[in-house]
Design a protein around this motif. Structure first.
Motif, PDB file in Angstrom:
ATOM      1  N   TYR A 100       0.873  -1.185   0.000  1.00  9.93           N
ATOM      2  CA  TYR A 100       0.000   0.000   0.000  1.00  9.93           C
ATOM      3  C   TYR A 100       0.901   1.223   0.000  1.00  9.93           C
ATOM      4  N   LYS A 101       0.359   2.347  -0.457  1.00  9.83           N
ATOM      5  CA  LYS A 101       1.206   3.529  -0.642  1.00  9.83           C
ATOM      6  C   LYS A 101       1.133   4.476   0.550  1.00  9.83           C
ATOM      7  N   LEU A 102       2.295   4.822   1.065  1.00 13.97           N
ATOM      8  CA  LEU A 102       2.354   5.735   2.208  1.00 13.97           C
ATOM      9  C   LEU A 102       1.717   7.079   1.870  1.00 13.97           C
ATOM     10  N   GLU A 103       1.911   7.510   0.610  1.00 12.26           N
ATOM     11  CA  GLU A 103       1.402   8.846   0.267  1.00 12.26           C
ATOM     12  C   GLU A 103      -0.128   8.905   0.304  1.00 12.26           C
ATOM     13  N   ASN A 104      -0.766   7.722   0.219  1.00  9.42           N
ATOM     14  CA  ASN A 104      -2.235   7.710   0.271  1.00  9.42           C
ATOM     15  C   ASN A 104      -2.764   7.402   1.671  1.00  9.42           C
ATOM     16  N   SER A 105      -1.890   7.373   2.647  1.00  7.16           N
ATOM     17  CA  SER A 105      -2.362   6.905   3.956  1.00  7.16           C
ATOM     18  C   SER A 105      -2.009   7.886   5.074  1.00  7.16           C
ATOM     19  N   GLY A 106      -1.865   9.141   4.694  1.00  8.72           N
ATOM     20  CA  GLY A 106      -1.695  10.184   5.705  1.00  8.72           C
ATOM     21  C   GLY A 106      -0.341  10.190   6.394  1.00  8.72           C
ATOM     22  N   HIS A 107       0.639   9.527   5.786  1.00  7.64           N
ATOM     23  CA  HIS A 107       1.961   9.488   6.414  1.00  7.64           C
ATOM     24  C   HIS A 107       2.708  10.802   6.197  1.00  7.64           C
ATOM     25  N   ASP A 108       3.312  11.300   7.261  1.00  9.86           N
ATOM     26  CA  ASP A 108       4.110  12.527   7.163  1.00  9.86           C
ATOM     27  C   ASP A 108       5.594  12.165   7.167  1.00  9.86           C
TER      28      ASP A 108
ATOM     29  N   THR B  39       8.175  13.823   7.134  1.00  8.02           N
ATOM     30  CA  THR B  39       9.116  14.661   7.891  1.00  8.02           C
ATOM     31  C   THR B  39       9.089  14.309   9.377  1.00  8.02           C
ATOM     32  N   ASP B  40       8.200  13.387   9.746  1.00 10.00           N
ATOM     33  CA  ASP B  40       8.058  13.021  11.157  1.00 10.00           C
ATOM     34  C   ASP B  40       8.774  11.689  11.389  1.00 10.00           C
ATOM     35  N   ILE B  41       9.901  11.740  12.082  1.00  9.41           N
ATOM     36  CA  ILE B  41      10.725  10.531  12.214  1.00  9.41           C
ATOM     37  C   ILE B  41      10.019   9.471  13.074  1.00  9.41           C
ATOM     38  N   VAL B  42       9.164   9.879  13.991  1.00 13.13           N
ATOM     39  CA  VAL B  42       8.456   8.893  14.824  1.00 13.13           C
ATOM     40  C   VAL B  42       7.475   8.101  13.954  1.00 13.13           C
ATOM     41  N   GLN B  43       6.755   8.814  13.097  1.00 13.61           N
ATOM     42  CA  GLN B  43       5.865   8.107  12.157  1.00 13.61           C
ATOM     43  C   GLN B  43       6.670   7.188  11.248  1.00 13.61           C
ATOM     44  N   ALA B  44       7.818   7.676  10.831  1.00 11.46           N
ATOM     45  CA  ALA B  44       8.654   6.861   9.943  1.00 11.46           C
ATOM     46  C   ALA B  44       9.074   5.568  10.636  1.00 11.46           C
ATOM     47  N   TRP B  45       9.455   5.684  11.899  1.00 14.08           N
ATOM     48  CA  TRP B  45       9.828   4.484  12.660  1.00 14.08           C
ATOM     49  C   TRP B  45       8.655   3.509  12.733  1.00 14.08           C
ATOM     50  N   GLN B  46       7.472   4.060  13.029  1.00 10.81           N
ATOM     51  CA  GLN B  46       6.307   3.178  13.161  1.00 10.81           C
ATOM     52  C   GLN B  46       6.029   2.450  11.857  1.00 10.81           C
ATOM     53  N   ARG B  47       6.052   3.182  10.760  1.00 12.59           N
ATOM     54  CA  ARG B  47       5.761   2.564   9.459  1.00 12.59           C
ATOM     55  C   ARG B  47       6.842   1.545   9.086  1.00 12.59           C
ATOM     56  N   SER B  48       8.088   1.838   9.497  1.00 17.38           N
ATOM     57  CA  SER B  48       9.180   0.928   9.103  1.00 17.38           C
ATOM     58  C   SER B  48       8.988  -0.453   9.730  1.00 17.38           C
TER      59      SER B  48
ATOM     60  N   TRP C 259       5.731  -4.994   8.276  1.00 21.62           N
ATOM     61  CA  TRP C 259       6.178  -5.932   7.240  1.00 21.62           C
ATOM     62  C   TRP C 259       5.485  -7.248   7.501  1.00 21.62           C
ATOM     63  N   GLY C 260       4.675  -7.688   6.573  1.00 17.32           N
ATOM     64  CA  GLY C 260       3.942  -8.933   6.799  1.00 17.32           C
ATOM     65  C   GLY C 260       2.691  -8.897   5.945  1.00 17.32           C
ATOM     66  N   ASP C 261       1.569  -8.785   6.615  1.00 15.23           N
ATOM     67  CA  ASP C 261       0.319  -8.709   5.844  1.00 15.23           C
ATOM     68  C   ASP C 261       0.259  -7.439   5.020  1.00 15.23           C
ATOM     69  N   LYS C 262       0.877  -6.400   5.542  1.00 11.50           N
ATOM     70  CA  LYS C 262       0.917  -5.147   4.800  1.00 11.50           C
ATOM     71  C   LYS C 262       2.364  -4.724   4.627  1.00 11.50           C
ATOM     72  N   VAL C 263       2.668  -4.233   3.424  1.00 11.07           N
ATOM     73  CA  VAL C 263       4.021  -3.749   3.136  1.00 11.07           C
ATOM     74  C   VAL C 263       3.908  -2.334   2.559  1.00 11.07           C
ATOM     75  N   PRO C 264       4.277  -1.326   3.353  1.00  8.11           N
ATOM     76  CA  PRO C 264       4.174   0.038   2.839  1.00  8.11           C
ATOM     77  C   PRO C 264       5.239   0.337   1.786  1.00  8.11           C
ATOM     78  N   THR C 265       4.862   1.081   0.780  1.00  9.20           N
ATOM     79  CA  THR C 265       5.835   1.597  -0.193  1.00  9.20           C
ATOM     80  C   THR C 265       5.708   3.111  -0.221  1.00  9.20           C
ATOM     81  N   GLY C 266       6.723   3.749  -0.772  1.00 15.23           N
ATOM     82  CA  GLY C 266       6.723   5.210  -0.851  1.00 15.23           C
ATOM     83  C   GLY C 266       7.798   5.784   0.051  1.00 15.23           C
ATOM     84  N   LEU C 267       7.662   7.080   0.323  1.00 16.26           N
ATOM     85  CA  LEU C 267       8.693   7.801   1.075  1.00 16.26           C
ATOM     86  C   LEU C 267       8.411   7.710   2.570  1.00 16.26           C
ATOM     87  N   PHE C 268       9.319   7.056   3.311  1.00 12.47           N
ATOM     88  CA  PHE C 268       9.167   6.943   4.766  1.00 12.47           C
ATOM     89  C   PHE C 268       9.635   8.216   5.459  1.00 12.47           C
TER      90      PHE C 268
END
Ligand SMILES: Cc1ncc(C[n+]2csc(CCOP(=O)(O)OP(=O)(O)O)c2C)c(N)n1
Ligand code: SF4
Ligand SMILES: [Mg+2]
Lengths: 299, 584
Positions: free
Chosen positions: A230-238, A240-249, A252-261
């Motif tokens: 699924y695309k990070l850009e379509n899911s409200g991911h910011d 520039t926020d390193i905490v969100q980036a950590w969470q998204r990173s 991995w499993g049922d869902k695999v985010p793509t896009g800019l972390f």
């Protein structure tokens, strides 16, 4: 001045200079290999940015994926296994007007080259690194790689992998890369956007391109990814926020985010290396002619 | 001929190196030839260390044998070094720290107790001045004028000013005056002999030579005894415009240097044997991709971590064989600072002309010891040709074009229309891979053969661009020393001693260990009446190479692998033995 007889290697900006295209070498990958998507995305990104081919250097290590530089019309350095990043850094520091893109495999970058991966990121060298991550050693016919998943049976792990995989995204966050993305060969358009963004980014841009090996990895196939991405850009991911980036990173499993972390603006190594503020090293005078006063310290 | 040797010893952390360097600099400023030997341990504090400064009106090629003045900062120094105090010599020590019983003094030597701690307390209660009084006394005994000593001492603090510097100057003057009042100078005390000479370590000479040759990029990972190349370059980086990169490991260091060279600047890396072992794979890539590269390999005692602060010439086999497969290389082996300076320049020239890696073989003895050089011997005006050997011709550029010399036109990234792929895989003239899908097919089998021949063919040219073995000394001497690298220093000193005994000898110095100039070498060996191979390793690695390449077996050998440099007396003794004069 000494050594200045060389013609300039600074960028020759001109619209007539040839842009990147395919070289006269046809890719040698297996039909259906994910790496076709990556070379297409790199070509699209460079074309879109209108960077002339003589200004680009593609640097790779060894692996199926590392053959990539041969298939495009830029300068290239097909180095040894695991060493694409230090070679690329050397090229950047010799001439930081060049667009330097390292490309290679997961074994190349996260196995034998893992040390360089971490250090190049913490230096924030202004370059782009695209790993063609197929979670397997392709060229050596199918052994486990540092990103092979727990339990995966390979030639070297017939009973299944018994060590945790590296997560390149969170590793990159920890090491200090300033542009971190995941792409998928099944979506060349998104990958091209991410690569173009990485090239434009001032600092170390890392794109982990999930690039299925159709011959040796029967688990992480195109279908496997299509069911999960699924695309990070379509899911409200910011990004520039390193905490969100950590969470998204961690996903991995049922869902695999793509896009800019993650993306951050920080000084690059080239910004901070004072010698380079005088221009590309390759154009600076060389030698010590007339510098006899340097000998005074030896008296 | 005036000659004196001054030795200072103590525990690591006592500041022995700065005492020694101040003495060595004072002597070189007096216009004397100086060799400064810094003997230390692989710990930062504790452990026995010493420094010997040998100065003479004639060239000094090694640390020499004995010492005329010994400054002992602790009892261990007295115990270890008193036996090498020469007749007429003096040991300086502080009776408040320890005592030297008269029975311990070798015949004909004396002790000069100097209350260095008491002198120091006049200036400060901090325990930072304990060497200065003894340094002053030692300098007086050696014949160093007080003003010369004090100028060197002040300069050793660099730009620092203030109390600490003033106290040091004061304490050294007190020690100097005390010695003057209580002792005569040594019989061998030296006097000003001419214009100041330059005093530099082999590593400083290498770094200077590299920069003079146009080096713009140095990547290195710290390892004794190569580190001070990086230190010198880093200290001057901004001033001379050289990018210095401390890499994460030696793998990165050499690959960065290769990348920078490909990118269009002259590049170097430096290391010792352990780091060089890690660089081996990339060295072959430089050979295969035909990237110019200079690698300094400063040897220390092996195997493995070995004796990190001790010298050896044990890595020749590794340098010769480093890398899978075969590719052309050169190995240059300078013996002293001037030769190191020139070898660094030549290394860059050969690497660039022949587009291949060049190794500069040093060792701890050359890299870290101090040697005087005349200013006139260092010519900084090195001609630096453009790196652009090919002009755009539109199309069909062949980076690996077959040429009679084996050298192909080289373009740099950023040049329009001359793109190529540097490859570690076998490739054709255009740089296209042969390895993946073409190998084994007859036309490509032939191509591979031609490409190997092109690369290896460069060796003939490399031979012409490098220095052949050089014979020094009387051509018809009854004994010919054969040696390479820093070992040559002790031999040169031994030859002077032998000549004084009416024993003529000459020296065949192998300045380029590879490629060996076989014709010159064979002729020289065949002309020699008797040979004596001198090497700082166990198996006689140069001897093995010479035997392999020339069929000449040098059976008289003086081999040493205890970590210590050769002492001239050892060479003299062995030479006399070989000549049947018996040891004396
Ligand atoms: C020093 C060294 N060790 C081992 C190899 C053999 N080798 C070649 S490619 C490779 C792994 C390739 O895996 P990866 O980097 O993931 O690339 P892929 O083929 O999967 O694209 C290995 C181990 C080598 N070339 N060099
Ligand atoms: S083996 Fe796998 S990675 Fe290699 S080319 Fe074939 S599909 Fe691609
Ligand atoms: Mg892989």
């Amino acid at each position: 001045m000494a050594g200045t007889s060389a013609p300039s290697v600074a960028p020759t900006v001109g619209t007539l200079l040839p842009l990147i295209g395919k070289s006269d070498t046809k890719p040698t990958w297996c039909p259906g290999c994910g790496d076709f998507g990556v070379v297409a995305a790199v070509e699209m990104a460079l074309k879109r940015l209108k960077i002339p081919s003589h200004q680009v250097v593609l640097v790779s290590g060894i692996g199926c994926s590392s053959n990539l530089p041969h298939f495009l019309s830029s300068y290239g350095f097909h180095s040894i296994h695991g060493r694409s990043l230090p070679v690329a850094e050397g090229i950047r520091w010799a001439n930081h007007t060049l667009t330097v893109i390292a490309t290679g495999g997961d074994g190349d970058g996260f196995g034998i080259g893992a040390g360089h991966f971490i250090h190049t990121m913490r230096r924030n060298v202004d370059m782009t690194y695209v790993t063609m991550d197929n979670q397997i050693y392709g060229l050596t016919t199918g052994q486990a790689s540092p990103t092979s998943m727990m339990g995966q049976k390979t030639k070297s792990t017939p009973a299944g992998v018994i060590e945790n995989p590296i997560d390149p995204i969170s590793l990159a966050l920890a090491a200090g890369a300033t542009y971190i993305a995941r792409a998928f060969s099944g979506d060349v358009k998104q990958m091209a956007d991410l690569v173009a963004g990485g090239i434009q980014h001032k600092g170390f841009a890392f794109i982990d391109a999930m690039s299925p090996c159709v011959t040796y990895n029967k688990i992480n196939t195109f279908d496997w990814f299509r069911q999960r991405v699924y695309k990070l850009e379509n899911s409200g991911h910011d990004p520039t926020d390193i905490v969100q980036a950590w969470q998204r990173s961690l996903e991995w499993g049922d869902k695999v985010p793509t896009g800019l972390f993650y993306k951050a603006d920080k000084p690059t190594y080239e910004d901070l290396e004072e010698v380079l503020t005088a221009g590309p090293l390759a154009n600076q005078p060389a030698g010590l002619k007339g510098r006899e006063s340097l000998l005074d310290e030896f008296i | 001929m005036g000659e004196i040797s001054v030795r200072a010893g103590g525990a690591a952390g006592d500041g022995i190196a700065s005492v020694g360097e101040t003495l060595a600099h004072s002597l070189s400023r007096m216009g004397l030839h100086v060799f400064g030997h810094n003997a230390y341990q692989s710990v930062i504090r504790g452990g026995h260390v010493w420094f010997q400064a040998r100065a003479s009106t004639a060239p000094t090629h090694s640390q020499g044998d004995a010492c005329d003045i010994l400054y002992a900062l602790n009892k261990e120094t007295a115990d270890v070094h008193l036996p090498s105090l020469s007749r007429g010599g003096t040991v300086v020590f502080d009776p408040e720290k320890f005592d030297i019983p008269a029975s311990q003094l070798p015949a004909g030597t004396k002790a000069l107790p100097v209350k260095t701690l008491e002198i120091a307390r006049k200036f400060t209660s901090q325990s930072i001045l304990q060497n200065a009084g003894g340094l002053g006394a030692t300098a007086f005994l050696a014949g160093i004028p007080l003003d010369v000593l004090q100028a060197s001492l002040a300069d050793s603090f660099g730009k620092k000013k203030g109390d600490v510097v003033d106290w040091n100057l004061g304490a050294s003057a007190d020690g100097y005056a005390f010695a003057q009042a209580n002792s005569a100078a040594n019989d061998h005390a030296v006097a000003k002999a001419g214009e100041p000479k330059l005093l530099m370590t082999g590593n400083a000479a290498i770094a200077l030579g590299a920069a003079a040759a146009g080096c713009k990029f140095l990547a290195q990972y710290p390892m004794t005894p190569a580190s001070s190349i990086m230190h010198w370059m880093a200290a001057h980086s901004r001033d001379i415009g050289v990018v210095v990169k401390q890499a994460e490991d030696e793998l990165a260091a050499i690959n960065m240097a290769i990348g920078a060279s490909y990118g269009g600047v002259r590049s170097m890396t430096a290391t010792s044997g352990g780091g060089f072992a890690l660089m081996v794979e990339a060295l072959g890539m430089a050979g295969m991709a035909e990237i110019p590269l200079v690698v300094v390999e400063s040897q220390r005692s092996g195997p493995s971590t070995g004796l990190p602060t001790k010298t050896e010439q044990g890595d020749l086999n590794m340098m010769l064989g480093a890398g899978q497969g075969e590719f052309p290389r050169a190995i240059l082996a300078p013996a002293n600072a001037v030769e190191a300076y020139r070898a660094a320049i030549r290394a860059f020239q050969v690497a660039e002309e022949w587009q291949t890696p060049v190794l500069l073989a040093s060792d701890l003895h050359l890299s870290e010891n101090y040697m005087t050089v005349d200013r006139s011997e260092i010519d900084l005006n090195v001609e630096i040709p453009s790196l652009f050997s090919v002009q755009p011709n539109g199309h069909d550029y062949k980076r690996y074009q077959y040429t009679p010399s084996g050298v192909s036109p080289r373009s740099l990234p950023g040049q329009v229309g001359l793109q190529w792929i540097a490859g570690s895989d076998e490739h054709d003239e255009k740089g296209h891979l042969i390895s993946d899908v073409k190998s084994g097919i007859p036309v490509w089998v032939a191509e591979r053969t031609k490409m190997m021949q092109k690369r290896m063919g460069k060796l003939a040219g490399i031979g012409r661009s490098t220095e052949p073995p050089r014979l020094e000394g009387p051509a018809d001497a009854p004994l010919t020393f054969v040696a390479w690298g820093s070992t040559v220093g002790a031999i040169r000193d031994a030859m002077v001693t032998l000549a004084a005994k009416n024993v003529a000898t000459n020296l065949l110095q192998i300045r380029t260990v590879f490629p060996l100039h076989v014709d010159v070498l064979e002729a020289a060996i065949d002309r020699a009446k008797t040979t004596l191979l001198v090497e700082a390793n166990y198996s006689g690695q140069l001897g093995r190479l010479i035997r392999a390449e020339t069929g000449r077996h040098l059976t008289n050998r003086l081999l040493k692998y205890d970590g210590e440099p050769f002492y001239p007396y050892e060479v003299v003794g062995k030479a006399l033995e070989v000549l049947g004069h018996g040891r004396n």
